[in-house]
Structure formats: structure tokens, C-alpha cells
Motif scaffolding. Structure first.
Motif, PDB file in Angstrom:
ATOM      1  N   GLN A 120       0.839  -1.199   0.000  1.00  0.00           N
ATOM      2  CA  GLN A 120       0.000   0.000   0.000  1.00  0.00           C
ATOM      3  C   GLN A 120       0.877   1.254   0.000  1.00  0.00           C
ATOM      4  OE1 GLN A 120      -3.314  -0.261  -0.096  1.00  0.00           O
ATOM      5  NE2 GLN A 120      -3.513  -2.455   0.303  1.00  0.00           N
ATOM      6  N   ALA A 121       0.494   2.239  -0.809  1.00  0.00           N
ATOM      7  CA  ALA A 121       1.267   3.480  -0.879  1.00  0.00           C
ATOM      8  C   ALA A 121       0.339   4.666  -1.120  1.00  0.00           C
ATOM      9  CB  ALA A 121       2.318   3.393  -1.990  1.00  0.00           C
ATOM     10  N   ALA A 150       4.721  -3.323 -10.975  1.00  0.00           N
ATOM     11  CA  ALA A 150       3.442  -2.777 -11.424  1.00  0.00           C
ATOM     12  C   ALA A 150       2.797  -1.957 -10.316  1.00  0.00           C
ATOM     13  CB  ALA A 150       2.506  -3.901 -11.847  1.00  0.00           C
ATOM     14  N   VAL A 151       2.082  -0.899 -10.713  1.00  0.00           N
ATOM     15  CA  VAL A 151       1.368  -0.046  -9.759  1.00  0.00           C
ATOM     16  C   VAL A 151      -0.095   0.006 -10.199  1.00  0.00           C
ATOM     17  CG1 VAL A 151       1.231   2.226  -8.695  1.00  0.00           C
ATOM     18  CG2 VAL A 151       3.450   1.307  -9.380  1.00  0.00           C
ATOM     19  N   ILE A 152      -0.994  -0.273  -9.269  1.00  0.00           N
ATOM     20  CA  ILE A 152      -2.410  -0.360  -9.585  1.00  0.00           C
ATOM     21  C   ILE A 152      -3.233   0.480  -8.627  1.00  0.00           C
ATOM     22  CG2 ILE A 152      -2.198  -2.678 -10.583  1.00  0.00           C
ATOM     23  CD1 ILE A 152      -3.147  -3.843  -7.956  1.00  0.00           C
ATOM     24  N   THR A 153      -4.509   0.671  -8.976  1.00  0.00           N
ATOM     25  CA  THR A 153      -5.454   1.341  -8.084  1.00  0.00           C
ATOM     26  C   THR A 153      -5.961   0.322  -7.076  1.00  0.00           C
ATOM     27  OG1 THR A 153      -7.370   0.828  -9.467  1.00  0.00           O
ATOM     28  CG2 THR A 153      -6.168   2.861  -9.953  1.00  0.00           C
ATOM     29  N   LYS A 156      -7.536  -2.589  -8.564  1.00  0.00           N
ATOM     30  CA  LYS A 156      -6.657  -3.407  -9.398  1.00  0.00           C
ATOM     31  C   LYS A 156      -6.651  -3.014 -10.876  1.00  0.00           C
ATOM     32  CE  LYS A 156      -6.680  -7.441  -6.376  1.00  0.00           C
ATOM     33  NZ  LYS A 156      -6.871  -8.898  -6.262  1.00  0.00           N
ATOM     34  N   ALA A 157      -6.874  -1.744 -11.168  1.00  0.00           N
ATOM     35  CA  ALA A 157      -6.699  -1.227 -12.525  1.00  0.00           C
ATOM     36  C   ALA A 157      -5.285  -0.678 -12.640  1.00  0.00           C
ATOM     37  CB  ALA A 157      -7.726  -0.140 -12.826  1.00  0.00           C
ATOM     38  N   LEU A 158      -4.566  -1.048 -13.688  1.00  0.00           N
ATOM     39  CA  LEU A 158      -3.159  -0.678 -13.834  1.00  0.00           C
ATOM     40  C   LEU A 158      -2.992   0.831 -13.997  1.00  0.00           C
ATOM     41  CD1 LEU A 158      -0.318  -1.964 -14.041  1.00  0.00           C
ATOM     42  CD2 LEU A 158      -0.594  -1.928 -16.525  1.00  0.00           C
ATOM     43  N   VAL A 159      -2.034   1.395 -13.260  1.00  0.00           N
ATOM     44  CA  VAL A 159      -1.734   2.826 -13.304  1.00  0.00           C
ATOM     45  C   VAL A 159      -0.404   3.084 -14.017  1.00  0.00           C
ATOM     46  CG1 VAL A 159      -1.159   4.858 -11.913  1.00  0.00           C
ATOM     47  CG2 VAL A 159      -3.042   3.370 -11.247  1.00  0.00           C
ATOM     48  N   ILE A 273       1.393  -1.122  -4.939  1.00  0.00           N
ATOM     49  CA  ILE A 273       2.538  -1.618  -5.710  1.00  0.00           C
ATOM     50  C   ILE A 273       2.511  -3.137  -5.631  1.00  0.00           C
ATOM     51  CG2 ILE A 273       5.049  -1.601  -5.947  1.00  0.00           C
ATOM     52  CD1 ILE A 273       5.009   1.128  -4.522  1.00  0.00           C
ATOM     53  N   ALA A 274       2.485  -3.785  -6.797  1.00  0.00           N
ATOM     54  CA  ALA A 274       2.314  -5.241  -6.858  1.00  0.00           C
ATOM     55  C   ALA A 274       3.670  -5.930  -6.970  1.00  0.00           C
ATOM     56  CB  ALA A 274       1.424  -5.611  -8.045  1.00  0.00           C
TER      57      ALA A 274
END
Length: 289
Positions: A120-121, A150-153, A156-159, A273-274
Motif C-alpha cells: 500500500q502506498a 506494477a502499480v495499480i489502483t 486493481k486497474a493498472l496505473v 505496488i504489486a
């Protein structure tokens, strides 16, 4: 002489009281027509009320409209978030159904490219000159963050992906960044998945460019685009967006799709951050996800 003036004042006071009582009695009397002083006072009062009533009503209506707009904005934001969650959930269900069918064939399968550890960030910085390209978050190497994650919302939608890392912060390159080297292995979800690479962003259309799709792949509008989990450190099944339009590339050997991203890169507060659980051996200097 003083006694005379004293009596005179008393007489004036008595006359005034009598006149006032008579005036009150006259006013209380059931009459069909008002006197001209009463009409003048009544009309003057009505005119003043009319002058002040309109601006007061306008101001009250203005603030009421502002409250309505605030409520509508909040409601619209909630509906958009739910719509995004619904699209992500729908795509995830379809992928899980396919993966479930494969797992039935391989019962001993224990790991998946889909698995990742969430970090979480919170967004703590953003450059106005590069608003649609970079964000800075409050997690870094000390928290397990590494380059190209990978960074997502939260839905889980890719940012985007991690571009630079320091001990306590990280710089995230967004999907909308104009960087040809920012490549993501992805596929169009369908009866037969069509694979390609996200390469670039069209600012006019506000759409990602999914290139190198096989020329014989049948792709339709509104099909969902997800990460493939191949060729990098991105987990499989992260929702990127949906197809807006498909056209052949300049040589006609492959196809290119314009993809509308699900994540709103202009309004980001919190991200995940995944950290993928299955390691992928990335060669030094390799840029493709």
C-alpha cells in the motif's frame, strides 16, 4: 410661568394619548378601504420587501445549487468507482474461469503468474509540468519496492510502473507517459486471447497503443485488455482498459488497438505496488515488461 409650561406639557401628553387611542380604534375598525397614509406605508413596505426579496431568494438559490452540485459530484465519483470495480470484477471472473479450467487439468499446480504481494502506498508528490507522466509515493526500497514493479489502483486497474526507487520513496511512471520504452506485455480478452505490447500513449484520444497484435486476431470494441504476466515483473490479469478502435499497422502485418485505460491517471491519491511472487529473470538493460 414654570407651572404654566408644566401644565401645557401635561395637556399635550393627554391629547397625544387620546389621539393615539383614537387612531388605534380607527385602525381596528372593520373598514373596506384604507386611508391614504396606511396605503402609502403598506405600498412602501411592499416595495422594499420586493427589492430585498429577489436578491435574498437568488442568494439562497445559489447556495442551494452549490450544495446540489457538491452532492451530484460526490455521487458521480462513487458511481464511477463502482463502474470501474464492476469492469475489473467482470474481467477477473472471466480469467478465473479460464484458469480454473486449466487447473483442473494440472491439479499439482501451486503457483500462478497472477499472485502478488500488495504494498500500500500514498501519493505524496506530483510535478505540475509532468502531471500525466510521474507521481511520487511514500514507499521505497525499505518496504520491498523495486524498479519496474506494477502499480495499480485499489480496484486493481493498472496505473503504471516503478521507475526510480529510493530508500523511503518511489517514482511511478504512469501509463500516459510519452515514453516509447514503456512497454507492457498484454492481451485482449476473448474466446481466443490476442497478445500484444502496450507501446505509447495517444494524448489526443487519451488512449494507450496496443501494438503487435496478430493480423488475423479478431478484436472488437469494448473488449478488455489485461496484463499477460509474461516478459517482466507484472502479475497476470491486471486490468488495463478496454478497446476503443482497431486498425492495421503501417505495414499491414499486425494490428494496433487504441485502449481506453480504466484508471484515471489525472486523479490518484492511493495506489498499490504489486510485488509478483514468481520471479522472472530480467536481463540487464531489458526494458520490455
Amino acid at each position: 410661568m414654570p407651572q404654566f409650561f408644566l401644565n401645557k406639557r401635561l395637556i399635550v401628553l393627554l391629547v397625544s394619548i387620546i389621539f393615539l387611542v383614537a387612531l388605534i380604534g380607527f385602525s381596528l375598525k372593520d373598514r373596506q378601504k384604507l386611508t391614504w397614509p396606511e396605503q402609502f406605508i403598506k405600498d412602501t413596505t411592499g416595495f422594499v420587501q420586493f427589492i430585498f426579496h429577489k436578491p435574498a431568494q437568488f442568494v439562497a438559490g445559489f447556495f442551494e445549487n452549490i450544495n446540489d452540485l457538491k452532492y451530484t459530484y460526490k455521487e458521480n465519483k462513487i458511481l464511477k468507482e463502482r463502474l470501474e470495480e464492476y469492469a475489473v470484477l467482470e474481467a477477473k471472473i472471466q480469467e478465473l474461469e479460464k484458469e480454473n479450467a486449466q487447473l483442473r487439468e494440472f491439479l499439482d499446480k501451486k503457483e500462478s503468474l497472477r499472485d502478488f504481494e500488495p504494498i500500500q502506498a500514498t501519493v505524496i508528490g506530483r510535478n505540475p509540468d509532468r502531471w500525466e507522466e510521474l507521481i511520487i509515493v511514500n514507499k521505497g526500497e525499505r518496504h520491498g519496492v523495486t524498479k519496474d514493479m506494477a502499480v495499480i489502483t485499489p480496484s486493481k486497474a493498472l496505473v503504471g510502473k516503478v521507475q526510480h526507487v529510493s530508500p523511503f520513496t518511489a517514482t511511478i511512471q504512469l501509463l500516459s507517459a510519452s515514453d516509447q520504452k514503456n512497454r507492457i506485455s498484454a492481451f485482449v480478452q476473448g474466446e481466443e486471447n490476442a497478445f500484444g505490447l502496450i507501446e505509447g500513449y495517444d494524448k489526443k484520444r487519451k488512449a494507450l497503443l496496443l501494438r503487435r497484435i496478430p493480423f488475423d486476431a479478431k478484436i472488437k470494441e469494448k473488449q478488455k485488455v489485461l496484463t499477460s504476466g509474461l516478459g517482466g515483473v507484472f502479475p497476470k490479469g491486471l486490468v488495463i482498459g478496454e478497446v476503443l478502435e482497431v486498425e492495421p499497422d503501417e505495414y499491414g502485418l499486425t494490428q494496433m488497438a487504441y485502449v481506453k485505460p480504466y484508471a484515471n491517471v489525472y486523479d490518484i491519491d492511493d495506489v498499490i505496488i504489486a510485488k509478483r511472487k514468481i520471479d522472472y529473470p530480467v536481463e540487464k538493460g531489458e526494458e520490455t515488461e
